[in-house]
Motif scaffolding. Structure first.
Motif: not given
Length: 341
Positions: A1-14
């Motif tokens: 499924m598609k999901a929007v995730q936090v991959v790091g702080y002070h950076t954009k979601l993916q």
């Protein structure tokens, strides 16, 4: 499924492709997301403000204001069935601790917070439990009410406290008439007898506040504190609900409060700096507000089904999550932004 995730702080979601969640326990409920609210807390998460508090392992799926349709249930689930429209209480709670047994499940000693410390609803599916799902009226659509799951619940929680502590004709100043504020104003009008004074820097937000029920609308233009004092014969308001909590809002808000008044802190971002002698000599009270209980959410959904609380929303496709966050951060969203998978 598609999901929007936090991959790091002070950076954009993916945006990522991850496995769909499945039933793992007898009380699990899988919800197909119909709407996920975009909250300023999501921006604070990316800024790292929740890093130490949540302890969540990255990457994970963000999103804590969720509604949709029941997709699958565990063997012990009896309160909802596949296909039911539901809104999700933002916490997954144990049901066994003293707080849960007292109906104060927001302070559950063994809770999870999807979107904060475990996978949330910026996705096509979300796993929660039977204790967290509230069926919604057939006439309501998930995307139209999703933000009530947290923004609405938090606003209701604070407004209900005001209603219990005030009398008809008392004055309540609402600082911030945006995403939470416009909900809180409607709740105050529905369940209390207070005179609501809405205060915001944005004239459009003030106009919206008056349209949804505020008795007075004041634009924060440097004269706003005096305007509130003039409205209250120089005494100040019995209650101040601060949905901003930063940029000097608390300092100004306290000066609008009468003796023995209550200051309800909802927004956050700055420290409250008050001489203790002022607190003692005037007997003012500072009251924190963290979302609300399952019962609060049920009550709020009754008001929604009665048409007494409505959300002003702007919908975005799930893939347009960054535009929604950018619009929110730039103050370009009136009401609430909603991601729709």
């Amino acid at each position: 499924m598609k999901a929007v995730q936090v991959v790091g702080y002070h950076t954009k979601l993916q945006l990522a492709d991850i496995p769909e969640p499945g039933i793992e326990g007898p009380f699990d409920v899988i919800v197909r997301i119909g709407g996920a609210g975009v909250c300023r807390t999501d921006i604070h998460i990316l800024e790292g403000q929740w890093k130490d508090k949540s302890g969540v392992a990255l990457p994970y799926t963000i999103g804590h204001e969720n509604a949709g349709w029941v997709h699958a249930v565990g063997d012990a689930v009896t309160n909802v069935g596949v296909g039911d429209k539901v809104i999700l209480h933002p916490l997954i709670t144990c049901g066994l601790c003293r707080a849960c047994r007292a109906g104060d499940d927001v302070h559950c000693q063994d809770s999870q917070f999807p979107g904060i410390d475990t996978d949330g609803g910026y996705a096509e599916f979300l796993r929660t439990t039977a204790r967290s799902v509230v069926r919604i009226d057939d006439e309501l659509e998930p995307a139209d009410v999703a933000a009530l799951a947290d923004a609405g619940l938090t606003a209701y929680h604070a407004a209900a406290k005001v209603a219990r502590a005030t009398r008809p004709g008392d004055v309540c100043v609402v600082i911030g008439a945006g995403g939470l504020g416009h909900i809180g104003i409607q709740v105050l009008e529905a369940i209390s007898g207070v005179t609501v004074v809405a205060l915001d820097r944005n004239p459009d937000a003030v106009d919206l506040a008056v349209k949804v029920g505020a008795d007075h609308g004041i634009v924060a233009d440097g004269t706003h504190v005096q305007q509130v004092l003039d409205l209250t014969d120089g005494n100040g308001a019995e209650a101040v609900v601060d949905f901003v909590g930063e940029g000097g809002a608390t300092r100004e808000g306290i000066t609008m409060l009468r003796r023995a008044g209550n200051y309800y802190v909802v927004g956050y971002g700055e420290n409250i700096d008050v001489p203790t002698i002022d607190v003692v000599s005037t007997e003012i009270n500072f009251i924190g507000n963290l979302v609300g209980s399952y019962n609060d959410l049920q009550d709020l959904m009754v008001l929604a089904s009665q048409g007494k609380v409505t959300l002003h929303t702007t919908n975005y496709r799930l893939e347009d999550f960054q535009r929604a966050l950018d619009d929110l951060g730039a103050g370009g969203v009136r009401g609430r932004a909603i991601l729709v998978p």
